[in-house]
Design a protein around this motif. Structure first.
Motif, PDB file in Angstrom:
ATOM      1  N   LEU B 122       0.814  -1.226   0.000  1.00  0.00           N
ATOM      2  CA  LEU B 122       0.000   0.000   0.000  1.00  0.00           C
ATOM      3  C   LEU B 122       0.840   1.266   0.000  1.00  0.00           C
ATOM      4  CD1 LEU B 122      -3.091  -0.581   2.271  1.00  0.00           C
ATOM      5  CD2 LEU B 122      -2.940  -0.536  -0.197  1.00  0.00           C
ATOM      6  N   GLU B 123       1.938   1.233   0.756  1.00  0.00           N
ATOM      7  CA  GLU B 123       2.761   2.446   0.827  1.00  0.00           C
ATOM      8  C   GLU B 123       3.306   2.812  -0.540  1.00  0.00           C
ATOM      9  OE1 GLU B 123       6.024   2.859   3.667  1.00  0.00           O
ATOM     10  OE2 GLU B 123       4.640   1.913   5.098  1.00  0.00           O
ATOM     11  N   VAL B 124       3.785   1.797  -1.243  1.00  0.00           N
ATOM     12  CA  VAL B 124       4.334   2.038  -2.580  1.00  0.00           C
ATOM     13  C   VAL B 124       3.215   2.472  -3.525  1.00  0.00           C
ATOM     14  CG1 VAL B 124       5.614   1.036  -4.482  1.00  0.00           C
ATOM     15  CG2 VAL B 124       6.133   0.355  -2.151  1.00  0.00           C
ATOM     16  N   GLU B 125       2.064   1.816  -3.423  1.00  0.00           N
ATOM     17  CA  GLU B 125       0.932   2.175  -4.274  1.00  0.00           C
ATOM     18  C   GLU B 125       0.527   3.632  -4.054  1.00  0.00           C
ATOM     19  OE1 GLU B 125      -0.802   0.643  -6.632  1.00  0.00           O
ATOM     20  OE2 GLU B 125       0.081  -1.340  -6.512  1.00  0.00           O
ATOM     21  N   GLU B 126       0.565   4.049  -2.816  1.00  0.00           N
ATOM     22  CA  GLU B 126       0.178   5.411  -2.485  1.00  0.00           C
ATOM     23  C   GLU B 126       1.165   6.405  -3.098  1.00  0.00           C
ATOM     24  OE1 GLU B 126      -2.156   7.042  -1.544  1.00  0.00           O
ATOM     25  OE2 GLU B 126      -1.376   8.933  -0.808  1.00  0.00           O
ATOM     26  N   ARG B 127       2.446   6.116  -2.958  1.00  0.00           N
ATOM     27  CA  ARG B 127       3.446   7.002  -3.542  1.00  0.00           C
ATOM     28  C   ARG B 127       3.337   6.990  -5.063  1.00  0.00           C
ATOM     29  NH1 ARG B 127       8.507   4.613  -1.998  1.00  0.00           N
ATOM     30  NH2 ARG B 127       7.435   3.631  -0.264  1.00  0.00           N
ATOM     31  N   HIS B 128       3.002   5.832  -5.597  1.00  0.00           N
ATOM     32  CA  HIS B 128       2.978   5.647  -7.046  1.00  0.00           C
ATOM     33  C   HIS B 128       1.734   6.302  -7.672  1.00  0.00           C
ATOM     34  CE1 HIS B 128       3.427   3.537 -10.862  1.00  0.00           C
ATOM     35  NE2 HIS B 128       2.159   3.188 -10.773  1.00  0.00           N
ATOM     36  N   GLY B 129       0.577   5.871  -7.261  1.00  0.00           N
ATOM     37  CA  GLY B 129      -0.641   6.341  -7.934  1.00  0.00           C
ATOM     38  C   GLY B 129      -1.591   7.093  -7.022  1.00  0.00           C
ATOM     39  N   ARG B 130      -1.105   7.511  -5.865  1.00  0.00           N
ATOM     40  CA  ARG B 130      -1.957   8.153  -4.860  1.00  0.00           C
ATOM     41  C   ARG B 130      -3.270   7.372  -4.712  1.00  0.00           C
ATOM     42  NH1 ARG B 130      -3.308  12.674  -7.323  1.00  0.00           N
ATOM     43  NH2 ARG B 130      -2.029  12.195  -9.109  1.00  0.00           N
ATOM     44  N   LEU B 131      -3.135   6.086  -4.545  1.00  0.00           N
ATOM     45  CA  LEU B 131      -4.289   5.198  -4.502  1.00  0.00           C
ATOM     46  C   LEU B 131      -5.243   5.561  -3.367  1.00  0.00           C
ATOM     47  CD1 LEU B 131      -5.015   2.830  -6.329  1.00  0.00           C
ATOM     48  CD2 LEU B 131      -4.184   1.305  -4.568  1.00  0.00           C
ATOM     49  N   ALA B 132      -4.696   6.090  -2.283  1.00  0.00           N
ATOM     50  CA  ALA B 132      -5.538   6.431  -1.140  1.00  0.00           C
ATOM     51  C   ALA B 132      -6.571   7.478  -1.514  1.00  0.00           C
ATOM     52  CB  ALA B 132      -4.677   6.931   0.020  1.00  0.00           C
ATOM     53  N   GLY B 133      -6.251   8.255  -2.554  1.00  0.00           N
ATOM     54  CA  GLY B 133      -7.190   9.285  -3.004  1.00  0.00           C
ATOM     55  C   GLY B 133      -8.498   8.688  -3.500  1.00  0.00           C
ATOM     56  N   TYR B 134      -8.476   7.408  -3.851  1.00  0.00           N
ATOM     57  CA  TYR B 134      -9.679   6.759  -4.357  1.00  0.00           C
ATOM     58  C   TYR B 134     -10.504   6.115  -3.245  1.00  0.00           C
ATOM     59  CZ  TYR B 134      -7.642   7.112  -9.027  1.00  0.00           C
ATOM     60  OH  TYR B 134      -7.127   7.557 -10.201  1.00  0.00           O
ATOM     61  N   LEU B 135     -10.010   6.233  -2.028  1.00  0.00           N
ATOM     62  CA  LEU B 135     -10.712   5.571  -0.925  1.00  0.00           C
ATOM     63  C   LEU B 135     -12.100   6.169  -0.772  1.00  0.00           C
ATOM     64  CD1 LEU B 135      -9.847   3.373   1.092  1.00  0.00           C
ATOM     65  CD2 LEU B 135      -9.667   5.189   2.780  1.00  0.00           C
ATOM     66  N   TYR B 136     -13.065   5.288  -0.669  1.00  0.00           N
ATOM     67  CA  TYR B 136     -14.454   5.706  -0.680  1.00  0.00           C
ATOM     68  C   TYR B 136     -15.013   5.528   0.733  1.00  0.00           C
ATOM     69  CZ  TYR B 136     -19.335   5.207  -2.395  1.00  0.00           C
ATOM     70  OH  TYR B 136     -20.686   5.331  -2.636  1.00  0.00           O
ATOM     71  N   GLN B 137     -14.616   4.434   1.351  1.00  0.00           N
ATOM     72  CA  GLN B 137     -15.011   4.163   2.733  1.00  0.00           C
ATOM     73  C   GLN B 137     -13.877   3.441   3.436  1.00  0.00           C
ATOM     74  OE1 GLN B 137     -18.604   1.846   2.822  1.00  0.00           O
ATOM     75  NE2 GLN B 137     -19.788   3.511   1.934  1.00  0.00           N
TER      76      GLN B 137
END
Lengths: 256, 407, 406
Positions: B122-137
């Motif tokens: 998750l940490e890498v994904e967040e740095r890579h594609g700001r995946l946390a920005g898609y968090l809905y719930q």
């Protein structure tokens, strides 16, 4: 020198004891555990060869099948369909978590893919997964004795964190006389009853008693009209079972 | 000289104020509309592309040979270390992630569904594609002991699970045995990348390796670059270096999105042409009439020794004044509008839930590209220039000196 | 009297009038054509999506769509067939039985849909037969001959004539399995469909799946597809409450939504173009009216009331608008008509369309006189409206002012 080792051992023991004794409900846990262990032993045995009839009822149809099952403990089982004639010779093999089936009509052995594991097994209210996994209750659940009456124990089974089971909890009623289950209720995570399995008609087979009628009732509204009944006509426990039943080659070989 | 020409042009425009204001307004409004459309539509398409790039493909994705046709655990990127070495050192690479992927099944006590299982960090994904920005719930975490799963919102809906619900994940492992693991839903994602929202189950990389009995190898390496222009170059180089891998650009993985972009460009071009033709027509009418009206005036000017080229310059100046003031005004309002929608977004959710269905965000954030203004400026200049050619020709033919004697 | 005057005024200023008229006409033509294009492309997309396989109208067991299990089948297909045969609004219909099975060519098992169809009826109901790629389409008395999707065949590594086994469960939940021979391979262009579907003649299918007189769906082709909705309701009334009859509007709700979305964007774009047009027409009217300001002043001076002048000017602009709208409507209509019969082909756009579950790249425009008329009315209103400001403004001048206006 020896004395020192002994001392260390004693100390360790003491520590273990201390830990165990501060655990709450340890007495209950133990006895519930024991109940389930006995139940499992009584249901499975070391080996079992069982002849059974399965009746599947839906809103509009009723279907009867006869089959023969060979199993060793929890992990290996082999099932062969005897009736109806159309399906005669279809065999199933389950080893650990995998399942294969052989269909004589097409002369093919097919491995049941992961995506099919939760599908109904032959239209019944059991899933393929039930057949594969049902057996590991003593490993997958923590047990708690809820209630004890003159005839029955009621044991609550909660899946452990590591157990890959869909149920939120299972409540099992166990007959005190036979140490066999009478009813098993399956709940989802919100404590909604999803299905209920009742074991009745206990009869003696060799040196043990065994429920010969199993009734599975789905409780979800859309399946309210369905039920599946299994009747055991013959069972032999703890006899020598040929290991050759539990290989892929057996599927075809014992199909006839 | 120029100042005088400019002054005369300005004065004659001011004399017909209403008319001039109308023309300026017309140009401004058409420009505003055009900018609005371009910015919003481009924003929409880029958002879709961006969603796909961030959540899945990156700018370039590396797969094991033959994986795309038959996505099997036996077709993985195995020389991860070599790929790592190369990507970590290449200055064009902004970031990259490694994912392990396998199709499987998610089940609850009530339902079961096919799913795409992703083992990720998750940490890498967040740095890579700001995946946390898609968090809905829920939260962007697999919990303390990595027993969590983050799943797509449509999948959550179909399974009727919420944060905290238990799901059972099963899949075929490397030995093609069925393996299963219990997980708790810790987060629900809404990427608006349709395939993801319907299928994706993200679990901890460690957990996925355990489930699938995969000690090494990854299914996909997604790379994001600093500059989109460098994509083909890097792809070539990667292909040279890792000939046994499948190395694909985002537009090869999502051809429909690339087509959307191309189509949108074409659409914008046609629309801007159309709008400017209409606007040019407006300027043309006004200039033609204003020339015709002033035949006598021009006749007198010619009679007292003004050269025709000077009159031509005056007419050009008038037209350009109208055009540039209109352009300035339109560009300003257009920029302001786009800027507003770039910050706050345009909420189209009033048009119903169709957006979710098709992988679009209901809130679109506009894009402002300098090219919009440059193109518009060129177009306005062309329009104002072309629209006075005919009036000038008419003027020349009308022999203004003769016109003095008319009326 | 007023009318004659208005007409004379229009013809007197030929150039100016014709420029305004031309502008309005072009805009009308544009609007008419755009509407025809939007409607046409949507109709085509829907039509192709509907006609490939799902059909305009589906009849199923009442709960089948929500919960597609063997408990919610059509258990008396003959009765439905009888009912449908009597309906005069139906062009053709046929039964299908869809079931999920495992296909297996070697050890590898692939899940997919195996569907029993009535081959000769299906020719009219879907594009299955015309999507033939290799081999042959099914015929009614075929036995274990399977018609398989191109991508599914590829996954199973099958060619025409090869054998493939399937395992599934019959309608009575009994075991069903058979060896099938590939008779034909089809490709509709819908990847998911082609990667998951295979078909058998229903006669044989019914025998092995114990599905005699059963069906999961009846697919109905209405004589007038536009009225599928009404037909669905009418059929629902006749076949009884244990069945559901739904038109494509319900069965393909997602697609309907997508089309709606596309329309929204198209109309936003058109809206912006219209604002610009509105301005242009206003400017032209402004020029036209002000060119005649002296004339108007004189009219006022000789005692014409502002009301009469207003009426005159409005009549002029309306007349001009009417003429241009008619011309524009005819031009736009002609284009719509031409491209209705000679569809525009988008080569290379297939991917984009497939994303929406479509497999069409030729887009005919819709030719609907009523819609054209609607657009003409809209344009007429818009152009008259845009002349209001200049007319009111010029009418606001006092006569003396007007006469001396430069």
């Amino acid at each position: 020198m020896l004395f020192k080792k002994l001392l260390i051992k004693l100390a360790l023991f003491g520590l273990v004891w201390a830990v165990v004794s501060v655990l709450p409900l340890s007495a209950f846990v133990d006895s519930a555990d024991e109940i389930i262990k006995k139940v499992e032993y009584n249901l499975n045995g070391k080996t079992a060869v069982v002849e059974l009839t399965m009746v599947v009822k839906t809103k509009r149809t009723e279907r009867t099948m006869k089959m023969e099952s060979y199993s060793i403990g929890n992990n290996k089982s082999f099932i062969k369909i005897l009736y109806p004639g159309k399906d005669k010779g279809i065999t199933f093999l389950k080893v650990d978590n995998s399942m294969w089936q052989y269909v004589p009509r097409i002369e093919k052995t097919i491995k049941i893919p992961a995506s099919m594991m939760l599908q109904s097994w032959m239209g019944s209210d059991f899933s393929n997964d039930d057949l594969v996994k049902e057996s590991s209750i003593s490993e997958d659940y923590t047990k708690k004795l809820l209630e004890e009456t003159d005839e029955e124990y009621r044991v609550e089974l909660l899946p452990t964190e590591d157990a890959a089971v869909v149920w939120g909890k299972i409540i099992m009623a166990v007959s005190k006389m036979y140490y066999l289950p009478t009813t098993v209720q399956y709940f989802d995570e919100d404590d909604m009853l999803i299905r209920e399995l009742a074991y009745t008609d206990i009869k003696p087979f060799g040196d043990r008693f065994y429920p010969t009628r199993w009734l599975m009732l789905p409780k979800e509204p859309q399946k309210a009209a369905n039920k599946t009944i299994i009747e055991i006509s013959n069972a032999v426990f703890d006899a020598e079972v040929d290991e050759s039943y539990f290989t892929k080659r057996a599927l075809k070989r014992y199909s006839k | 000289m120029f100042r005088l020409t400019g002054k005369i042009a300005w004065v004659s425009l001011a004399r017909r104020r209403t008319r001039s204001v109308l023309v300026v307004l017309m140009i401004a409004v058409s420009l505003w509309g055009l900018l609005f459309m371009e910015g919003i539509y481009d924003g929409m398409v880029e958002q879709m592309i961006n969603n796909a790039i961030r959540s899945d493909s990156g700018h370039i994705s590396l797969f094991g040979g033959g994986y795309r046709l038959d996505p099997d655990l036996s077709r993985q990127v195995v020389d991860v270390a070599a790929v790592d070495d190369f990507l970590a050192q290449d200055s064009r690479v902004l970031s990259y992630v490694k994912r392990l992927k396998q199709d499987g099944l998610v089940a609850t006590a009530h339902y079961s569904r096919g799913a795409a299982i992703f083992g990720v960090d998750l940490e890498v994904e967040e740095r890579h594609g700001r995946l946390a920005g898609y968090l809905y719930q829920g939260e962007f975490s697999f919990g303390r002991r990595a027993r969590g799963a983050i799943i797509g919102f449509k999948l959550a809906d179909k399974l009727q699970v919420r944060i905290g619900s238990k799901i059972i994940l099963s899949a075929q492992d490397r030995h093609s045995d069925v393996s299963a693991a219990p997980l708790k839903v810790t987060g629900i994602l809404k990427t608006n990348n349709m395939a993801f929202d319907e299928n994706a189950v993200f679990i901890a990389d460690k957990k996925a390796r355990q489930l699938l009995a995969m000690d090494e190898g990854v299914s996909q390496v997604a790379v994001i670059l600093h500059d989109e222009a460098q994509i083909p170059g890097l792809q070539q180089e990667l292909r040279r270096r890792f000939p046994h891998l499948e190395i694909l650009r985002w537009d090869e993985l999502y051809p429909a999105l690339m087509q959307s972009r191309v189509m949108m460009e074409g659409f914008n071009l046609v629309t801007s042409l159309l709008i400017f033709c209409v606007a040019a027509l407006g300027v043309f009418g006004v200039m033609l009439v204003s020339v015709l009206e002033r035949l006598r005036e021009f006749g007198i000017m010619l009679a007292i020794g003004t050269r025709f080229s000077q009159i031509r310059n005056i007419i050009f100046a008038e037209s350009f004044f109208l055009g540039f003031i209109g352009f300035g005004l339109g560009a300003l309002i257009g920029w302001g509008t786009l800027y507003y929608f770039m910050i706050y977004g345009l909420d189209l959710s009033m048009f119903g839930d169709a957006f979710d269905e098709f992988g679009m965000d209901a809130v679109t954030y506009a894009i402002i590209r300098p090219s919009y203004f440059v193109t518009a400026l060129v177009a306005v200049t062309m329009a104002t220039f072309l629209s006075v050619l005919v009036p000038l020709w008419v003027l020349k033919k009308a022999k203004p000196i003769e016109a003095i004697n008319k009326n | 009297m007023l009318f004659k005057l208005a007409l004379r005024n229009i013809t007197a200023h030929k150039k100016r009038s014709s420029v305004t008229a031309l502008l309005t006409a072009i805009m009308t033509a544009l609007l008419v054509f755009s509407s025809a294009w939007i409607d046409g492309s949507h109709d085509t997309m829907i039509q192709s999506a509907v006609e490939i396989y799902p059909g305009y109208l589906q009849i199923t067991g009442k709960e089948f769509r929500a919960n597609p299990s063997y408990d919610h089948l059509i258990f008396d297909a003959a009765a439905i067939e009888q009912e449908l045969a009597q309906n005069n609004d139906i062009a053709s219909f046929g039964a299908r039985f869809e079931s999920f099975v495992l296909f297996s060519a070697d050890e590898k098992a692939v899940g997919g849909m195996l569907t029993g169809i009535e081959p000769e009826k299906e020719v009219h109901l879907s594009r299955l037969s015309s999507s033939l790629k290799k081999g042959e389409y099914l015929s009614a008395d075929d036995t274990n001959q399977v018609y398989i999707g191109h991508e599914l065949a590829k996954r199973l590594k099958l060619g025409v004539g090869d054998e493939v086994a399937f395992v599934g469960s019959g309608a009575d939940y009994s075991f069903a399995a058979d060896n099938l021979k590939v008779k034909g391979i089809f490709q509709t262009g819908l990847f998911d469909f082609d990667a998951n579907s295979a078909f058998l003649a229903k006669g044989y299918f019914d025998r092995i799946m114990v599905a005699e007189n059963y069906a999961t769906h009846f697919i109905v082709l209405p004589k007038r597809p536009q009225q599928a909705e009404e037909l669905a309701a009418a059929i629902a009334d006749n076949i009884g409450p244990q069945y559901q009859s739904a038109s494509w509007n319900q069965t393909m709700a997602g697609l309907v939504k997508a089309m709606k979305l596309d329309s929204i964007f198209s109309y936003i774009t058109l809206g912006i173009i219209f604002i610009v047009i509105f301005f242009v027409i206003m400017i032209y009217t402004f020029l036209a009216v002000f060119a005649r300001i002296r004339e108007i002043g004189i009219l006022r001076a000789i005692g014409t009331t502002p009301k009469q002048i207003l009426a005159l000017l409005l009549l002029e602009s309306s007349l001009l608008a009417l003429i241009s709208v008619v011309i524009g409507g005819l031009i736009g209509g002609a284009f719509a008509y031409y491209f209705h019969h000679n569809p525009i082909v988008f080569a290379g756009m297939e991917e984009q369309f497939k994303q929406y579950g479509l497999a069409a790249s030729a887009m005919p425009t819709a030719f609907m006189p009523l819609v054209i008329l609607r657009d003409m009315v809209v344009m007429f209103g818009l152009s008259v409206l845009s002349t209001l400001y200049p007319i009111l403004k010029v009418n606001g001048f006092r006569p003396v002012e007007a006469i001396h206006h430069v």
